[in-house]
Design an enzyme around this catalytic site. Sequence first.
Site, PDB file in Angstrom:
ATOM      1  N   ARG A  85       0.658  -1.288   0.008  1.00 42.73           N
ATOM      2  CA  ARG A  85       0.149  -0.032   0.157  1.00 42.73           C
ATOM      3  C   ARG A  85       0.891   1.256  -0.119  1.00 42.73           C
ATOM      4  NH1 ARG A  85      -1.707   0.759   4.230  1.00 42.73           N
ATOM      5  NH2 ARG A  85      -1.342  -0.867   5.797  1.00 42.73           N
ATOM      6  N   TYR A 215      -1.208  -3.434  -6.882  1.00 37.76           N
ATOM      7  CA  TYR A 215      -1.173  -4.130  -5.549  1.00 37.76           C
ATOM      8  C   TYR A 215      -2.381  -4.186  -4.858  1.00 37.76           C
ATOM      9  CZ  TYR A 215      -0.312  -5.158  -0.696  1.00 37.76           C
ATOM     10  OH  TYR A 215      -0.768  -5.679   0.796  1.00 37.76           O
ATOM     11  N   LYS A 224      -9.640  -2.173   1.457  1.00 39.11           N
ATOM     12  CA  LYS A 224      -9.364  -0.861   2.229  1.00 39.11           C
ATOM     13  C   LYS A 224     -10.125   0.125   1.828  1.00 39.11           C
ATOM     14  CE  LYS A 224      -6.436  -3.571   4.422  1.00 39.11           C
ATOM     15  NZ  LYS A 224      -6.782  -3.892   5.709  1.00 39.11           N
ATOM     16  N   SER A 266      -1.482  -3.625  10.320  1.00 38.21           N
ATOM     17  CA  SER A 266      -1.519  -4.303   9.289  1.00 38.21           C
ATOM     18  C   SER A 266      -0.108  -5.426   9.399  1.00 38.21           C
ATOM     19  CB  SER A 266      -0.935  -3.818   7.765  1.00 38.21           C
ATOM     20  OG  SER A 266      -2.140  -2.943   7.488  1.00 38.21           O
ATOM     21  N   CYS A 268       0.530  -7.719  11.669  1.00 37.17           N
ATOM     22  CA  CYS A 268       0.828  -7.923  12.931  1.00 37.17           C
ATOM     23  C   CYS A 268       0.250  -9.364  13.637  1.00 37.17           C
ATOM     24  CB  CYS A 268       0.398  -6.942  13.966  1.00 37.17           C
ATOM     25  SG  CYS A 268       1.496  -5.445  13.772  1.00 37.17           S
ATOM     26  N   ASP A 293      -9.716  -9.569   8.936  1.00 40.70           N
ATOM     27  CA  ASP A 293      -9.195  -8.173   8.608  1.00 40.70           C
ATOM     28  C   ASP A 293     -10.105  -7.271   8.939  1.00 40.70           C
ATOM     29  OD1 ASP A 293      -6.797  -6.745   7.647  1.00 40.70           O
ATOM     30  OD2 ASP A 293      -8.034  -6.214   5.737  1.00 40.70           O
ATOM     31  N   ARG A 384       1.690 -12.005  -0.825  1.00 47.83           N
ATOM     32  CA  ARG A 384       0.405 -12.419  -0.354  1.00 47.83           C
ATOM     33  C   ARG A 384      -0.319 -13.687  -0.784  1.00 47.83           C
ATOM     34  NH1 ARG A 384      -2.148  -8.560   3.254  1.00 47.83           N
ATOM     35  NH2 ARG A 384      -0.632  -6.794   3.423  1.00 47.83           N
TER      36      ARG A 384
HETATM   37  C1  OXD Z   1      -3.464  -4.303   5.077  1.00 46.47           C
HETATM   38  C2  OXD Z   1      -4.065  -5.562   4.452  1.00 46.47           C
HETATM   39  O1  OXD Z   1      -2.379  -3.739   4.649  1.00 46.47           O
HETATM   40  O2  OXD Z   1      -4.994  -6.191   5.223  1.00 46.47           O
HETATM   41  O3  OXD Z   1      -3.970  -4.077   6.186  1.00 46.47           O
HETATM   42  O4  OXD Z   1      -3.836  -5.922   3.431  1.00 46.47           O
HETATM   43 MN    MN Z   2      -5.477  -5.103   7.118  1.00 46.33          MN
END
Ligand code: OXD
Ligand code: MN
Length: 602
Positions: A85, A215, A224, A266, A268, A293, A384
């Site tokens: 991001r 991305y 997001k 993110s 974590c 998420d 990912r």
């Molecule tokens: C983030 C995701 O960047 O969930 O938080 O991809």
């Molecule tokens: Mn996220």
Amino acid sequence: MKMSPAIFPPSGIGDARPANQAVLDWVDEIAKLTEPENIFWCDGSDRENEFLIGESLKENLLSKLNQKKVPRSYLHRSDPNDVARVEQFTFVCTPTKEEAGPTNNWSEPGETYTKLRGLLKGAMRGRTLFVIPYIMGPPDSPLTKVGFEITDSKYVVLNMRIMTRMGEIAVKRLGNDPNAEWNRGVHSLLDINPERRFICHFPQDNAIISVGSGYGGNVLLSKKCLALRIGSYLARKQGWLAEHMLILGVESPEGKKHYVAAAFPSACGKTNFAMLIPPDHFKGWKVTTVGDDIAWMQVRDGRLYAINPENGYFGVVPGTSYKSNPNAMRSIAHDTLYTNVALTDDGDVWWEGKDGEPPAHAIDWRGNDWTPNSKEKAAHPNSRFTTPMRNNPAIDSDVEKGGGVPISAIIFGGRRRDTVPLVHEAFDWAHGVYLGATMASETTAAATGAVGKVRHDPMAMLPFCGYNIGDYFQHWLDIGKRLTNPPLIFNVNWFRKGVTGQFLWPGFGENMRVLKWIIDRCEQTGGALKSPIGWLPSPHDLDLAELDIDHKCVAEILGIDHEEWQKEIAGHKEFFDSLGGVVPEELQKQLEQLAARFKECL
Ligand code: OXD
Ligand code: MN
């Protein structure tokens, strides 16, 4: 004279064209601007998916993996300049700068539309314009939202089919009302140039325009952009919460079940926590995943109920193994799109932290030869997986429940090497909002920029709150006033390190021990000691049986150091001051009370 773009393909694949004139007019307008060769109305069907995978393989957009090892799974390599991001190029375009607030990049809507229209002019020449109808949320939820994403990327279509409920279901839910609420998302790859990469949100118009990136976090506009940035704006207006939170269910051997929502920044460990497998000592306990998420939560009968608006997981790959997260490993063993991991010589995928020995040779995420002696990582740290949530063996049985699941506890947490103990509980809702508002965490590879720098990330929403953060804090406080049976609020830190730099807590499945204490507190059976920062478990309040851990480590990770906390409190004040007067009085009072509690116990 240019003819209207053709509808493609003509064979009956992909044609979920709605009757709603507002959508047709909008697609027409974007097609006139971007001048695509074809328009493809996606229906999300298996046939369409196979067709698009076939085209993507021909164009080398995807590589086929060994179908015996990872059935129906594919690898995509992104442009090396486009792997995360881009918070610095993400904008909230409200009529005034004040509405976007001190934590967002703001850009004036009129000027931004003009600039973006300039970039989009003719941008899809020679390309196909895909229209993706989708919904966020279970089909029968009052919180569910409709979105349409226009994109010129097949990778986006393939991912959106996993991450959302796509096609006819959205067309039906939208209906024919020209004034119905739906999100307009426009995405174009342009030439994947970081200088022409902008992710722009227009909350008042329920619209998103994203250009110059491929991305996921920048281009799967459902996630997001809609579910969090536009979602949080709509949530405030409509009286609910859109949060960067996992949702899990935890069931005792006696069949008593609680649901917990947890906000971590993110990369974590939200996915790991949402898929936790309790250690043997907790025989009969079950953890199930509602979401990994995003949580949308509403107040009903004085309680908070949560839905997961998504339909799949877009998770960080490195570090995922049968040791750290067996449920994730099983989820990504088939029907998965991998982005930026390494490819082994036998057509399997590999990444740092995967079980077993590294391969003697692989092709790394950039497409170069790789061996264990290479200096570069084989997989990008933010590589990912995109996988359907139904692949998860631990999926919760109420994941489709439109009314959501009742939340007993909310957890905030960050990645902090010092200061913050393993777990503590807020005294009440307002104190819990303070814990969320003052959360800080070390930055990760999920966004471009420095990694490992501690930054304040309130409620893990710093990059995702679509309006003024002061109003967001107030919204949280106001929601609390409507709750007669509010969730208890906790803070956790799995990442504290000892003096020699080693992690003090084993983490992963062992986090069940902390979760169990949280559930005990919800059931009013767990013990705790009052401290200046909140309720703390003493070592015997946590079930540490059969855990190989040094007692000194336990004492250290459960404890608070007054000197470190003086610095922490000064950091909270500095953070609030940096927001330029938007922090609600009630939270300023919480800060004073925290400082006063430390003085009292001196
Ligand atoms: C983030 C995701 O960047 O969930 O938080 O991809
Ligand atoms: Mn996220």
